[in-house]
Design an enzyme around this catalytic site. Structure first.
Site, PDB file in Angstrom:
ATOM      1  N   GLY A   1       0.843  -1.185   0.000  1.00 38.80           N
ATOM      2  CA  GLY A   1       0.000   0.000   0.000  1.00 38.80           C
ATOM      3  C   GLY A   1       0.875   1.231   0.000  1.00 38.80           C
TER       4      GLY A   1
ATOM      5  CG  HIS B   1       0.237   0.957   7.321  1.00 34.22           C
ATOM      6  ND1 HIS B   1       1.253   0.457   8.104  1.00 34.22           N
ATOM      7  CD2 HIS B   1       0.825   1.837   6.461  1.00 34.22           C
ATOM      8  CE1 HIS B   1       2.396   1.017   7.731  1.00 34.22           C
ATOM      9  NE2 HIS B   1       2.169   1.852   6.728  1.00 34.22           N
TER      10      HIS B   1
HETATM   11 NI    NI Z   1       3.322   3.127   5.505  1.00 37.71          NI
END
Ligand code: NI
Length: 212
Positions: A83, A173
């Site tokens: 990500g 996150h």
């Molecule tokens: Ni990160």
């Protein structure tokens, strides 16, 4: 003047939401591999809360270029992340790419104006790393389920989705990045992973000459 003030404030807010000269410069760089911000040198960016992409920018060329380059960067062998959030490439906007472990083929999907609406389920403590915090790893408590919302780029409307498992952790996150939080703020333990450090030796974290 009292009557004019709200109008002036609204106008100023609208102006501030357009692409800034700095954002245009970062997005307009020739290289598709973007400079990834890291703690220390780039903490000012990583510790700033990101603002939304307003409706008038959803179809902009800058957004298309930015999201394309973010995908190229997170998939690049030098990064190889699951990500990436826009502050990690120097842009404080609510944009993130998330690898969908919950879908066949684990496709990367882009979310604009991403936010977490609710969190629930079992709390687990799993290992996490971050492209912006090399070469550390940490054990981070996260919820098993999230409900996210974002702006659908086709319709311009808000869409929402419930996600669970590892993908839900990636969403937490990345959303943290948009809210100026890093996993090390939440981690029970932070440690240097030798393997991970070796893996990333191939990538230079030195700032390129164009970065100011
Ligand atoms: Ni990160």
């Amino acid at each position: 003047m009292k009557k004019l003030l709200p109008i002036i404030l609204i106008a100023l807010t609208a102006c501030s939401q357009g692409w800034t000269a700095w954002e245009r410069e970062v997005i307009g760089r020739q290289d598709s591999l973007m400079y990834v911000t890291t703690i220390g040198a780039d903490s000012a960016i990583l510790r700033t809360v990101s603002i939304p992409v307003p409706p008038e920018l959803l179809k902009s060329r800058e957004l298309k270029d930015l999201t394309g380059k973010m995908l190229y960067t997170v998939e690049h062998p030098s990064q190889d992340g699951v990500g990436i959030a826009a502050p990690q490439v120097g842009i404080n906007r609510r944009i993130a790419w998330v690898m969908r472990y919950d879908k066949p083929g684990k496709p990367f999907e882009c979310f604009v104006n991403l936010q977490i609406d609710s969190l629930w389920g079992e709390m687990t403590h799993g290992p996490e790393g971050c492209l912006s915090v090399p070469p550390m790893r940490g054990l981070v408590p996260r919820y098993s389920n999230v409900k996210i919302s974002y702006t659908d780029l086709q319709t311009g409307k808000t869409a929402s989705e419930e996600v669970e498992g590892y993908t839900a952790i990636i969403f937490q996150h990345e959303c943290d990045h948009l809210d100026a939080t890093l996993y090390i703020d939440r981690a029970d333990t932070v440690f240097v992973s030798e393997d991970w450090a070796r893996e990333r030796e191939t990538f230079s974290y030195d700032k390129p000459s164009w970065w100011k």
